[in-house]
Design an enzyme around this catalytic site. Structure first.
Site, PDB file in Angstrom:
ATOM      1  N   TYR A  71       1.489   6.826   5.302  1.00 51.53           N
ATOM      2  CA  TYR A  71       2.902   7.211   5.234  1.00 51.53           C
ATOM      3  C   TYR A  71       3.472   7.540   6.608  1.00 51.53           C
ATOM      4  CZ  TYR A  71       2.492   7.587   0.141  1.00 51.53           C
ATOM      5  OH  TYR A  71       2.296   7.320  -1.189  1.00 51.53           O
ATOM      6  N   LYS A 116     -11.672   4.989  -0.520  1.00 50.52           N
ATOM      7  CA  LYS A 116     -11.911   3.564  -0.757  1.00 50.52           C
ATOM      8  C   LYS A 116     -12.857   3.096   0.346  1.00 50.52           C
ATOM      9  CE  LYS A 116     -10.892  -0.269  -3.036  1.00 50.52           C
ATOM     10  NZ  LYS A 116     -11.390  -0.505  -4.393  1.00 50.52           N
ATOM     11  N   ASP A 140     -10.161   3.501  -7.235  1.00 53.36           N
ATOM     12  CA  ASP A 140      -9.892   2.680  -8.428  1.00 53.36           C
ATOM     13  C   ASP A 140     -10.667   3.228  -9.627  1.00 53.36           C
ATOM     14  OD1 ASP A 140     -12.044   1.935  -6.839  1.00 53.36           O
ATOM     15  OD2 ASP A 140     -11.982  -0.174  -7.376  1.00 53.36           O
ATOM     16  N   ASP A 198      -0.902  10.820  -3.830  1.00 53.41           N
ATOM     17  CA  ASP A 198       0.451  10.651  -4.377  1.00 53.41           C
ATOM     18  C   ASP A 198       0.357  10.045  -5.775  1.00 53.41           C
ATOM     19  OD1 ASP A 198       3.155  10.345  -4.690  1.00 53.41           O
ATOM     20  OD2 ASP A 198       3.435   8.939  -3.034  1.00 53.41           O
ATOM     21  N   ASP A 205       0.290  12.161  -9.774  1.00 54.31           N
ATOM     22  CA  ASP A 205       1.269  11.842 -10.827  1.00 54.31           C
ATOM     23  C   ASP A 205       0.557  11.396 -12.099  1.00 54.31           C
ATOM     24  OD1 ASP A 205       3.466  12.568  -9.422  1.00 54.31           O
ATOM     25  OD2 ASP A 205       4.445  10.604  -9.459  1.00 54.31           O
TER      26      ASP A 205
END
Ligand code: NAD
Length: 351
Positions: A135, A186, A218, A242, A246
């Site tokens: 980001y 990852k 994943d 992020d 959620d």
């Protein structure tokens, strides 16, 4: 204890005033000062984060934040939009650690999209790094890619110090809970994640009482819907956090119940419900104030050293749910529907 109170827009004022009533009931030595933020900041001073508001936030031990945003500000230039206030506060105060609990109260297990037995009793915490990663990494941009048209590019980036400090926050939080941390990355594909895994593993040696595991992002996305109760604390970077936070919040099925904290290196923080300003129900007395009340409890625990008072608030919230009180967003047949004020007053009563 100095608290900056920033109600913001939409339902912000309604829910924050209930949280303040709860805090006042505790009788702790607390000073509060309020300032406009978001759309309200723009209306008051032409800026979503007016200078006076920022100064108040910087001088406070903690910030109690409502929510910001309204469609009427969507056409303003980016720098003037309400959400810039949150980004500005994060940056100015160095709020690098985002704590997002996802808890399913037994009484509300039916509100989840998953079967009640999968989620009942769920109590996990996602610790998300908030100021680094793809980001903010440079270089980023769009450029001409010749025959292929334009291309967009971003840079994923973490240094050892950034990884170590968020890992410490996660280990410390786990120490106050079930003492398990799952680090999500990852590392099978990304260099950034390989470094992440190395640094988190090295830091774990300083926390011998905490059990550390690792999981690919994943797989974590799958495990969260398959067997979410396996998790205690998850620690992860900005991008993965992020998305996963959620996803985890939806396991609870009730956006009006979930608090959050964003902390800096000094333990100061901004506390806010995870939901937005809900313009569709603003001013109608329908908003669920519990996420904000629970954010105030987090504030007591993480920034103000008042864990016992935080426990009292959380117990009072559980008690009103057990009593059968529900705002419209968590209402089910057989319970009693109440408005924002009645819900807040019930928590105060239990205290
Ligand atoms: P939202 O979270 O405001 O609302 C989504 C849905 O959930 C709506 O139907 C709303 O009525 C309901 N809801 C939210 N909070 C509730 C509560 N406490 N009690 C009962 N119901 C509740 O998200 P949105 O509609 O996508 O966004 C509205 C505005 O909020 C936008 O301007 C957006 O940018 C902003 N926003 C702000 C924040 C923040 O301040 N941190 C976060 C998300 C969205």
């Amino acid at each position: 204890m100095k608290i900056a109170v920033l109600p913001g827009d939409g339902i912000g004022r309604e829910i924050v005033s209930q949280a303040l009533a709860v805090l006042n009931k505790l009788g702790l030595p607390m000073e509060t000062a309020e300032a406009p933020v978001g759309g309200a900041g723009y209306e008051a001073a032409g800026d979503p984060l007016p200078e006076h508001t920022l100064a108040l936030a910087k001088a406070a031990d903690a910030i109690l934040f409502g929510a910001v945003g309204d469609a009427r500000y969507d056409t303003l230039p980016r720098a003037k939009r309400p959400e810039q206030a949150i980004l500005g506060l994060r940056k100015a105060l160095g709020l690098f650690a985002n704590l997002r609990p996802a808890q399913v109260y037994a009484e509300l297990a039916g509100a989840s999209a998953l079967r009640p037995e999968v989620v009942a009793g769920l109590d996990m915490l996602i610790v998300r790094e908030l100021t680094g990663d793809i980001y903010f990494g440079q270089p980023r941009g769009m450029r001409d890619a010749g025959a292929n048209g334009r291309e967009g590019f971003d840079t994923m980036h973490y240094n050892e110090a950034e990884i170590r400090r968020i890992a410490k926050v996660a280990f410390d939080a786990a120490r106050k809970r079930s003492k398990r941390v799952c680090s999500v990355d990852k590392a099978n594909v990304l260099e950034t994640s390989q470094l992440w895994r190395e640094v988190v593993t090295a830091e774990a040696k300083n926390w011998p009482d905490i059990e550390l595991s690792h999981m690919y992002v994943d797989n974590c996305a799958m495990q969260l819907v398959k067997h979410p109760k396996q998790f205690d604390v998850i620690v992860t970077g900005n991008l993965f956090g992020d998305i996963l936070s959620d996803e985890a919040s939806m396991l609870t099925g009730s956006i009006g119940m979930l608090p959050s904290a964003s902390l800096n290196a000094q333990g100061r923080g901004l506390y806010e419900p995870i939901h937005g300003s809900a313009p569709d129900i603003a001013g109608k007395g329908l908003a669920n104030p519990l996420a904000t009340i629970l954010s105030a409890a987090m504030m007591l625990r993480y920034s103000l050293g008042q864990a016992a008072a935080a426990d009292r608030i959380e117990a009072a919230v559980k008690a009103v749910l057990r009593q059968g009180l529900r705002t419209a967003d968590i209402y089910t047949e057989g319970t009693r529907k109440v408005g924002t004020e009645e819900m807040g007053a019930a928590v105060v009563d239990r205290l």
